[in-house]
Design a protein around this motif. Sequence first.
Motif, PDB file in Angstrom:
ATOM      1  N   ALA A 103      83.656  60.675  49.309  1.00  0.00           N
ATOM      2  CA  ALA A 103      82.637  60.210  50.257  1.00  0.00           C
ATOM      3  C   ALA A 103      83.207  59.148  51.190  1.00  0.00           C
ATOM      4  CB  ALA A 103      81.438  59.646  49.501  1.00  0.00           C
ATOM      5  N   TRP A 104      82.839  59.222  52.464  1.00  0.00           N
ATOM      6  CA  TRP A 104      83.297  58.224  53.424  1.00  0.00           C
ATOM      7  C   TRP A 104      82.575  56.891  53.226  1.00  0.00           C
ATOM      8  CZ3 TRP A 104      82.934  62.208  57.959  1.00  0.00           C
ATOM      9  CH2 TRP A 104      84.070  63.031  57.907  1.00  0.00           C
ATOM     10  N   THR A 105      81.386  56.963  52.680  1.00  0.00           N
ATOM     11  CA  THR A 105      80.610  55.751  52.454  1.00  0.00           C
ATOM     12  C   THR A 105      79.648  55.987  51.305  1.00  0.00           C
ATOM     13  OG1 THR A 105      79.022  54.185  53.414  1.00  0.00           O
ATOM     14  CG2 THR A 105      78.906  56.455  54.196  1.00  0.00           C
ATOM     15  N   GLN A 106      79.271  54.919  50.620  1.00  0.00           N
ATOM     16  CA  GLN A 106      78.308  55.023  49.531  1.00  0.00           C
ATOM     17  C   GLN A 106      76.880  54.856  50.038  1.00  0.00           C
ATOM     18  OE1 GLN A 106      79.237  55.964  46.414  1.00  0.00           O
ATOM     19  NE2 GLN A 106      81.260  56.166  47.373  1.00  0.00           N
ATOM     20  N   GLU A 107      76.738  54.515  51.305  1.00  0.00           N
ATOM     21  CA  GLU A 107      75.410  54.352  51.890  1.00  0.00           C
ATOM     22  C   GLU A 107      74.963  55.641  52.564  1.00  0.00           C
ATOM     23  OE1 GLU A 107      75.374  51.054  54.523  1.00  0.00           O
ATOM     24  OE2 GLU A 107      76.132  49.628  53.040  1.00  0.00           O
ATOM     25  N   ARG A 108      73.672  55.925  52.461  1.00  0.00           N
ATOM     26  CA  ARG A 108      73.128  57.139  53.075  1.00  0.00           C
ATOM     27  C   ARG A 108      73.231  57.051  54.594  1.00  0.00           C
ATOM     28  NH1 ARG A 108      68.667  58.959  55.614  1.00  0.00           N
ATOM     29  NH2 ARG A 108      68.058  61.128  55.268  1.00  0.00           N
ATOM     30  N   ILE A 109      73.730  58.136  55.204  1.00  0.00           N
ATOM     31  CA  ILE A 109      73.793  58.220  56.662  1.00  0.00           C
ATOM     32  C   ILE A 109      72.557  58.961  57.154  1.00  0.00           C
ATOM     33  CG2 ILE A 109      75.067  59.174  58.619  1.00  0.00           C
ATOM     34  CD1 ILE A 109      77.615  58.825  56.943  1.00  0.00           C
ATOM     35  N   ALA A 110      71.847  58.384  58.060  1.00  0.00           N
ATOM     36  CA  ALA A 110      70.619  58.998  58.587  1.00  0.00           C
ATOM     37  C   ALA A 110      71.000  60.076  59.601  1.00  0.00           C
ATOM     38  CB  ALA A 110      69.724  57.941  59.215  1.00  0.00           C
ATOM     39  N   ALA A 111      71.545  61.167  59.086  1.00  0.00           N
ATOM     40  CA  ALA A 111      72.044  62.231  59.961  1.00  0.00           C
ATOM     41  C   ALA A 111      70.949  62.837  60.826  1.00  0.00           C
ATOM     42  CB  ALA A 111      72.704  63.313  59.110  1.00  0.00           C
ATOM     43  N   GLU A 112      69.705  62.760  60.334  1.00  0.00           N
ATOM     44  CA  GLU A 112      68.606  63.342  61.115  1.00  0.00           C
ATOM     45  C   GLU A 112      68.373  62.612  62.433  1.00  0.00           C
ATOM     46  OE1 GLU A 112      66.831  60.255  58.360  1.00  0.00           O
ATOM     47  OE2 GLU A 112      68.347  61.841  58.254  1.00  0.00           O
ATOM     48  N   GLN A 113      68.959  61.438  62.572  1.00  0.00           N
ATOM     49  CA  GLN A 113      68.797  60.684  63.812  1.00  0.00           C
ATOM     50  C   GLN A 113      69.920  60.959  64.812  1.00  0.00           C
ATOM     51  OE1 GLN A 113      68.299  56.525  62.913  1.00  0.00           O
ATOM     52  NE2 GLN A 113      66.670  56.899  61.426  1.00  0.00           N
ATOM     53  N   ASN A 114      70.937  61.694  64.381  1.00  0.00           N
ATOM     54  CA  ASN A 114      72.053  62.007  65.278  1.00  0.00           C
ATOM     55  C   ASN A 114      71.626  63.035  66.317  1.00  0.00           C
ATOM     56  OD1 ASN A 114      73.545  60.316  63.704  1.00  0.00           O
ATOM     57  ND2 ASN A 114      74.659  61.930  62.623  1.00  0.00           N
ATOM     58  N   ASP A 115      72.254  63.003  67.472  1.00  0.00           N
ATOM     59  CA  ASP A 115      71.899  63.950  68.540  1.00  0.00           C
ATOM     60  C   ASP A 115      73.029  64.954  68.800  1.00  0.00           C
ATOM     61  OD1 ASP A 115      73.777  62.343  69.656  1.00  0.00           O
ATOM     62  OD2 ASP A 115      72.540  61.629  71.318  1.00  0.00           O
ATOM     63  N   GLU A 116      73.990  65.025  67.860  1.00  0.00           N
ATOM     64  CA  GLU A 116      75.118  65.924  68.048  1.00  0.00           C
ATOM     65  C   GLU A 116      75.597  66.440  66.693  1.00  0.00           C
ATOM     66  OE1 GLU A 116      78.259  65.238  71.215  1.00  0.00           O
ATOM     67  OE2 GLU A 116      79.368  64.679  69.408  1.00  0.00           O
ATOM     68  N   VAL A 117      76.011  67.710  66.675  1.00  0.00           N
ATOM     69  CA  VAL A 117      76.584  68.315  65.473  1.00  0.00           C
ATOM     70  C   VAL A 117      78.076  68.537  65.727  1.00  0.00           C
ATOM     71  CG1 VAL A 117      76.634  70.366  64.004  1.00  0.00           C
ATOM     72  CG2 VAL A 117      74.448  69.417  64.748  1.00  0.00           C
ATOM     73  N   LEU A 118      78.915  68.173  64.749  1.00  0.00           N
ATOM     74  CA  LEU A 118      80.361  68.307  64.881  1.00  0.00           C
ATOM     75  C   LEU A 118      80.849  69.454  63.998  1.00  0.00           C
ATOM     76  CD1 LEU A 118      83.014  67.039  66.022  1.00  0.00           C
ATOM     77  CD2 LEU A 118      83.102  65.670  63.923  1.00  0.00           C
ATOM     78  N   PHE A 119      81.575  70.392  64.591  1.00  0.00           N
ATOM     79  CA  PHE A 119      82.188  71.509  63.855  1.00  0.00           C
ATOM     80  C   PHE A 119      83.695  71.338  63.941  1.00  0.00           C
ATOM     81  CE2 PHE A 119      84.094  75.573  63.167  1.00  0.00           C
ATOM     82  CZ  PHE A 119      83.261  76.282  62.318  1.00  0.00           C
ATOM     83  N   VAL A 120      84.347  71.168  62.794  1.00  0.00           N
ATOM     84  CA  VAL A 120      85.800  71.006  62.753  1.00  0.00           C
ATOM     85  C   VAL A 120      86.385  72.115  61.886  1.00  0.00           C
ATOM     86  CG1 VAL A 120      87.717  69.478  62.194  1.00  0.00           C
ATOM     87  CG2 VAL A 120      85.540  68.503  62.949  1.00  0.00           C
ATOM     88  N   GLY A 121      87.303  72.906  62.427  1.00  0.00           N
ATOM     89  CA  GLY A 121      87.894  73.955  61.613  1.00  0.00           C
ATOM     90  C   GLY A 121      88.542  75.040  62.437  1.00  0.00           C
ATOM     91  N   ARG A 122      89.009  76.064  61.752  1.00  0.00           N
ATOM     92  CA  ARG A 122      89.633  77.211  62.404  1.00  0.00           C
ATOM     93  C   ARG A 122      88.549  78.055  63.053  1.00  0.00           C
ATOM     94  NH1 ARG A 122      91.908  79.279  58.219  1.00  0.00           N
ATOM     95  NH2 ARG A 122      91.079  81.384  58.124  1.00  0.00           N
TER      96      ARG A 122
END
Length: 283
Positions: A223-242
């Motif tokens: 985990a990058w952090t032990q605190e919950r990230i409020a992802a529902e408030q983000n305005d962008e989705v990141l896709f990383v991969g092939r």
Amino acid sequence: MIDRVVILNDIARPMGGATALALLSAHLFRARALPVTFISGDAGENAELAAAGVEVVALGQARLEAAGVASALVGGLFNRPAMAMVTRWIAANDTPGTVYHLHGWAQILSPSVFKALQPVAHRLVLSAHDFFLTCPNGSQSFLKSGRICPLTPMTPACIAANCDRRLYAHKLWRVARQAVQRRFYDRQNSPPVFAIHEAMRPFLMRAGIPSAAIHTVPNPVTAWTQERIAAEQNDEVLFVGRLEATKGPDLAAAACRAAGVTLRVIGDGGCASGLRRNIPRHC
């Protein structure tokens, strides 16, 4: 007591999820002060393995798509140099406490690695990063449409199904490779199989691997952090991969379009040009 862990994988460079796990396991075993040998089909060039004190034994060959048509057709079915390399290492170094872990084999090592490992099958573990242990095309799906395949691998219906991403002739070559593999891999008496998801179990069992031999070992996550990230408030989705159809970037784009959110894509592959046409600002 474990004397040594031998990890076998087509490549020793960090390329793809399966190889990343094979390499991570080598480092984690070394962190526990266990001797580790990494047997690879490629040149074995990996400075991090060397720095960690991992013995690397390399065949020096290329993946199928880079090996040339004739070499790929023959060597992909049964790679005799790969079998000889693994056989020699076992004859010279095996002990009752040596454990073997086979990861990826379909690109270089070929089904020949199963024959080489037969004498130590009672100390062998297999990782099912995909379905190449049981399914000719490795996906248990119809690759052109993405539909889940309901057929039992290697039955007449399976062999007749045009499920490959390329030509049906390529599917038949993969059927031949699967037939060779089955000569040396006894599914009914399979060594332990590590599946990366519990949902793989019924597909592996359909091909004859007993449920008791299948163990679900999810991919490790830090985990990058032990605190919950409020992802529902983000305005962008990141896709990383092939950017290939099997990785689903087109599905991610369609989902974001339907949800009215921005998709940012980082990566490259066969789907890249199509994605750029659809979401040109974020590819």
